[in-house]
Design a protein around this motif. Structure first.
Motif, PDB file in Angstrom:
ATOM      1  N   GLU A 343     -40.937   4.757  45.271  1.00  0.00           N
ATOM      2  CA  GLU A 343     -41.331   5.609  46.387  1.00  0.00           C
ATOM      3  C   GLU A 343     -42.528   6.471  45.993  1.00  0.00           C
ATOM      4  O   GLU A 343     -42.616   6.968  44.866  1.00  0.00           O
ATOM      5  CB  GLU A 343     -40.168   6.513  46.814  1.00  0.00           C
ATOM      6  CG  GLU A 343     -39.067   5.779  47.545  1.00  0.00           C
ATOM      7  CD  GLU A 343     -38.063   6.744  48.134  1.00  0.00           C
ATOM      8  OE1 GLU A 343     -38.302   7.980  48.029  1.00  0.00           O
ATOM      9  OE2 GLU A 343     -37.051   6.287  48.687  1.00  0.00           O
ATOM     10  N   GLU A 344     -43.453   6.592  46.925  1.00  0.00           N
ATOM     11  CA  GLU A 344     -44.677   7.337  46.648  1.00  0.00           C
ATOM     12  C   GLU A 344     -44.408   8.834  46.770  1.00  0.00           C
ATOM     13  O   GLU A 344     -44.303   9.380  47.873  1.00  0.00           O
ATOM     14  CB  GLU A 344     -45.783   6.905  47.606  1.00  0.00           C
ATOM     15  CG  GLU A 344     -47.129   7.553  47.286  1.00  0.00           C
ATOM     16  CD  GLU A 344     -48.222   7.068  48.206  1.00  0.00           C
ATOM     17  OE1 GLU A 344     -49.345   7.593  48.096  1.00  0.00           O
ATOM     18  OE2 GLU A 344     -47.945   6.172  49.034  1.00  0.00           O
ATOM     19  N   THR A 345     -44.255   9.483  45.654  1.00  0.00           N
ATOM     20  CA  THR A 345     -44.062  10.930  45.586  1.00  0.00           C
ATOM     21  C   THR A 345     -44.982  11.491  44.512  1.00  0.00           C
ATOM     22  O   THR A 345     -45.626  10.756  43.766  1.00  0.00           O
ATOM     23  CB  THR A 345     -42.587  11.264  45.265  1.00  0.00           C
ATOM     24  OG1 THR A 345     -42.256  10.691  43.997  1.00  0.00           O
ATOM     25  CG2 THR A 345     -41.654  10.704  46.335  1.00  0.00           C
ATOM     26  N   GLU A 346     -45.039  12.793  44.458  1.00  0.00           N
ATOM     27  CA  GLU A 346     -45.861  13.433  43.430  1.00  0.00           C
ATOM     28  C   GLU A 346     -45.341  13.106  42.042  1.00  0.00           C
ATOM     29  O   GLU A 346     -46.110  12.901  41.107  1.00  0.00           O
ATOM     30  CB  GLU A 346     -45.887  14.945  43.660  1.00  0.00           C
ATOM     31  CG  GLU A 346     -46.625  15.373  44.909  1.00  0.00           C
ATOM     32  CD  GLU A 346     -48.113  15.024  44.834  1.00  0.00           C
ATOM     33  OE1 GLU A 346     -48.653  14.956  43.705  1.00  0.00           O
ATOM     34  OE2 GLU A 346     -48.724  14.809  45.887  1.00  0.00           O
ATOM     35  N   ALA A 347     -44.024  13.050  41.904  1.00  0.00           N
ATOM     36  CA  ALA A 347     -43.452  12.751  40.589  1.00  0.00           C
ATOM     37  C   ALA A 347     -43.726  11.309  40.179  1.00  0.00           C
ATOM     38  O   ALA A 347     -44.036  11.023  39.018  1.00  0.00           O
ATOM     39  CB  ALA A 347     -41.942  13.018  40.609  1.00  0.00           C
TER      40      ALA A 347
END
Length: 478
Positions: A343-347
């Motif tokens: 999933e595209e997240t900051e983390a």
């Protein structure tokens, strides 16, 4: 011919003396003697003249006691043996022969070097070597100090079901069977399941003693250092040592148990009509109790070396297959021919170009972990059906071939019986005709399959062939 000559004479020369004497005495013709000795008549005449002149000693070969005309020079032999004694004293004849030709330009036959090294005392033939003595090893003193583990691939259900593997855990001190687990193949996950049942039942032993299969000992090395297998890593986290036997007799307790199990357990399963691994695993506890009551030995010490599991030792997390995979620029991870989308997240963006852990559980669950935290993902199963260059252990080769044959038959049937759109709109597969006197169609044979494939290929070729039209382009094509 004196006594010494008689001793050194060969049987062939003694036969020659008898034949020549018979020719001289007239009891044998020259052509008969020539046929018997496989010589020409002129040679028989020469031998007769020698016998009349010198007696039986004249028939002795003149080459006896003299060096052969093909014998290599003595200086060459001395030079070669000096080099072997100086640099290749611990080399075998084959390797020493190669090094003499490669490094010193001395080209000799391998058997020549072998004979010279044997005469010089630099090499002893295998048959003349002193046999190694393997003295019996005393049993360990306590229960749980050393547990021998091994798998036995055998037709446990005879002709009622395909062959499978039985994982056997035998205590070295008592010859007591600690665990029996039926599994498809001798794999890491199979040992994980059997070991988990063992640990929950008895606790942690001091050490496991196994063979040198790739489950326990890695077959590769990196930078001169041998890696660690998944089973070895899991046992290290549980603080259980693992040792590999150098030979099968070294772990004779479990090898001897295999012979008894392949006799008694097979018959017990037959009497009870058991033909599945699930039913066999359910019956294993009762058989194990009866076996231990009959064959187990008392230990020398009553101390139990098993240790209880600690609260921080999570078997679900420890008994997993763990590998590290790199996160691509598109936030994907490739493992075992399967692509996983993070999933595209900051983390997750911070993980691009870094390695994360991929955990595979025995039940098939997959977890992607970074710094101990599970990451959300979606599987993109694009390459899962492609099995390219899979590494298969020699013990699992039979099972792997059976699976491959089943999958190939399934793919062939799917291709042959597919929809017209998937078969280039060809004719439908011709159904096999019924057997004479029956209403049931006969079985689809390999000949039918080959004929159908040939028809489909012919139609496909006709569809791809362009129609000939007059003009420059068609003329160039022709």
């Amino acid at each position: 011919m004196n006594g010494r000559d008689l001793i050194t004479a060969t049987m062939r020369e003694l036969e020659r003396v008898k034949v020549i004497e018979a020719v001289i005495e007239g009891r044998l013709r020259c052509f008969q003697a020539a046929e018997r000795l496989d010589l020409c008549e002129r040679q028989i005449s020469r031998l007769c003249r020698r016998y009349e002149a010198d007696g039986p000693a004249g028939l002795v070969s003149g080459k006896r006691g003299k060096p052969s005309n093909r014998e290599l020079p003595i200086d060459l032999r001395a030079q070669a043996m000096a080099l072997v004694r100086e640099r290749y004293a611990d080399f075998g004849p084959t390797l020493a022969c190669e090094k003499l030709a490669e490094c010193h330009g001395i080209r000799l036959a391998r058997e020549t070097v072998r004979r010279w090294m044997r005469d010089a005392g630099l090499w002893v033939p295998r048959r003349q070597r002193t046999p190694k003595i393997h003295q019996p090893r005393a049993r360990r003193a306590c229960l749980g100090e050393l547990v021998q583990i091994d798998g036995s691939d055998h037709p446990w259900f005879e002709d009622r079901a395909p062959a499978c593997t039985l994982l056997v855990y035998v205590d070295d001190a008592t010859s007591q069977i600690m665990a029996l687990h039926f599994t498809a193949t001798e794999s890491t996950f199979g040992y994980f399941e059997a070991t988990r049942a063992y640990l929950e039942r008895y606790g942690k032993p001091v050490a496991f003693y196994s063979d040198r299969a790739s489950v326990f000992r890695p077959t590769y090395s990196r930078n001169g250092a041998r890696g660690v297998t998944q089973f070895g890593r899991a046992m290290y986290e549980l603080n259980i040592d693992t040792f590999c036997a150098n030979s099968s007799p070294a772990k004779g307790r479990v090898e001897r148990a295999h012979l008894t199990l392949q006799d008694r357990l097979v018959k017990e399963l037959r009497l009870r009509g058991i033909q599945t691994m699930e039913a066999a695993n359910a019956y294993a506890a009762a058989f194990k109790a009866a076996y231990n009551a009959r064959f187990a030995k008392p230990p020398r010490s009553t101390f139990d070396a098993h240790r209880p599991l600690r609260d921080d030792e999570d078997l679900d997390a420890i008994l997993t297959w763990r590998v590290q995979r790199k996160v691509s620029d598109s936030l994907t991870v490739l493992n075992d021919l399967t692509i996983y989308l993070l999933e595209e997240t900051e983390a997750s963006r911070k993980l691009i170009g870094h390695y994360i852990d991929v955990w595979e559980y025995p039940d098939g669950r997959i977890e992607l972990r970074a710094d101990g935290v599970a990451l959300p993902y979606l599987p993109y199963d694009k390459l899962a059906e492609i099995d390219q260059g899979a590494v298969v252990e020699h013990k699992r080769l039979g099972h792997a071939l059976q699976v491959a044959q089943a999958m190939q038959a399934q793919r062939d049937n799917r291709r042959v019986s597919g929809s017209p759109s998937r078969t280039n709109r060809g004719a439908a597969v011709r159904k096999p005709a019924a057997l004479p006197g029956t209403k049931k169609p006969r079985a689809f044979t390999q000949a039918d399959l080959n004929e159908t494939i040939l028809q489909l290929a012919t139609q496909h070729t006709k569809q791809l062939k362009p129609a000939s039209k007059p003009g420059r382009r068609s003329a160039r094509a022709h």
